[in-house]
Write an enzyme that holds these catalytic residues in place. Sequence first.
Site, PDB file in Angstrom:
ATOM      1  N   THR A  80       1.056  -1.099   0.320  1.00 36.14           N
ATOM      2  CA  THR A  80       0.239  -0.184   0.301  1.00 36.14           C
ATOM      3  C   THR A  80       0.921   1.422   0.369  1.00 36.14           C
ATOM      4  O   THR A  80       2.084   1.493   0.411  1.00 36.14           O
ATOM      5  CB  THR A  80      -0.609  -0.108   1.171  1.00 36.14           C
ATOM      6  OG1 THR A  80      -0.231  -0.027   2.426  1.00 36.14           O
ATOM      7  CG2 THR A  80      -1.652  -1.085   0.898  1.00 36.14           C
ATOM      8  N   VAL A  99       0.972   4.390   2.553  1.00 37.55           N
ATOM      9  CA  VAL A  99       1.233   5.022   3.532  1.00 37.55           C
ATOM     10  C   VAL A  99       2.009   3.633   4.847  1.00 37.55           C
ATOM     11  O   VAL A  99       2.991   4.203   5.377  1.00 37.55           O
ATOM     12  CB  VAL A  99       0.310   5.173   4.950  1.00 37.55           C
ATOM     13  CG1 VAL A  99       0.640   5.735   5.385  1.00 37.55           C
ATOM     14  CG2 VAL A  99      -1.041   7.240   4.436  1.00 37.55           C
ATOM     15  N   CYS A 100       1.840   2.763   4.884  1.00 34.73           N
ATOM     16  CA  CYS A 100       2.204   1.279   5.802  1.00 34.73           C
ATOM     17  C   CYS A 100       3.931   1.731   5.476  1.00 34.73           C
ATOM     18  O   CYS A 100       4.445   1.571   5.968  1.00 34.73           O
ATOM     19  CB  CYS A 100       1.334   0.028   5.315  1.00 34.73           C
ATOM     20  SG  CYS A 100      -0.346   0.207   5.538  1.00 34.73           S
ATOM     21  N   PRO A 101       4.082   1.443   3.906  1.00 36.04           N
ATOM     22  CA  PRO A 101       5.750   1.223   4.212  1.00 36.04           C
ATOM     23  C   PRO A 101       6.348   2.584   4.378  1.00 36.04           C
ATOM     24  O   PRO A 101       7.655   2.521   4.491  1.00 36.04           O
ATOM     25  CB  PRO A 101       6.055   1.567   2.115  1.00 36.04           C
ATOM     26  CG  PRO A 101       4.546   1.762   1.406  1.00 36.04           C
ATOM     27  CD  PRO A 101       3.576   1.752   2.639  1.00 36.04           C
ATOM     28  N   LEU A 111       6.329   2.014   8.051  1.00 33.14           N
ATOM     29  CA  LEU A 111       7.749   0.608   8.007  1.00 33.14           C
ATOM     30  C   LEU A 111       9.588   1.129   8.011  1.00 33.14           C
ATOM     31  O   LEU A 111       9.542   0.749   9.017  1.00 33.14           O
ATOM     32  CB  LEU A 111       7.086  -0.599   8.059  1.00 33.14           C
ATOM     33  CG  LEU A 111       5.399  -0.833   7.333  1.00 33.14           C
ATOM     34  CD1 LEU A 111       5.368  -2.644   6.897  1.00 33.14           C
ATOM     35  CD2 LEU A 111       6.061  -1.653  10.037  1.00 33.14           C
TER      36      LEU A 111
END
Length: 187
Positions: A44, A46-48, A51
């Site tokens: 996706t 925003v997720c990377p 993380l």
Amino acid sequence: MSLINTEVKPFKATAYHNGKFVPVTEADLKGKWSVVVFYPADFTFVCPTELGDLADNYAEFKKLGVEIYGVSTDTHFAHKAWHDTSDTIAKVEYPLVGDPTATLARNFDVLIEEEGLALRGTFVINPEGQIKLCEIHDNGIGRDAGELLRKVKAAQYVAAHPGEVCPAKWTDGAETLKPSLDLVGKI
């Protein structure tokens, strides 16, 4: 009911960690400080960024004796595929936990039932397995690893110094407060 000061509920899951699939249970969250970071899905947007930010700060968390666990309702197989194809996720050295049954997302009250995805939930867990910090964001709002690091330091300070509390914007080494009758109305 708030999850604060409750014990982490039992679970069994599989994580992708250091090139292997490894089991993870609630027992892994005990005996040290842990941070559980829920995110909606692999591959996706925003997720990377989140993380990757955690990966960039991972050494600082490790210096504090903290293990990070990234969790989504994807499988551990999807985590491996993402790790193998994304330069940002390739930096991740902490476990990426698969939660395809949504057991963890339900246990931590972050599951969006109709979507089968987790909200952006952050949980700091003490060595006794108790949740000391719970923060849940809308999925469009990314988190900051530096701010999380500050909050972990505050939680560890309060645990090590009974009778003291950390005020707003407290940073490591700054003054704390000792709640007492003498302080009432003077802050």
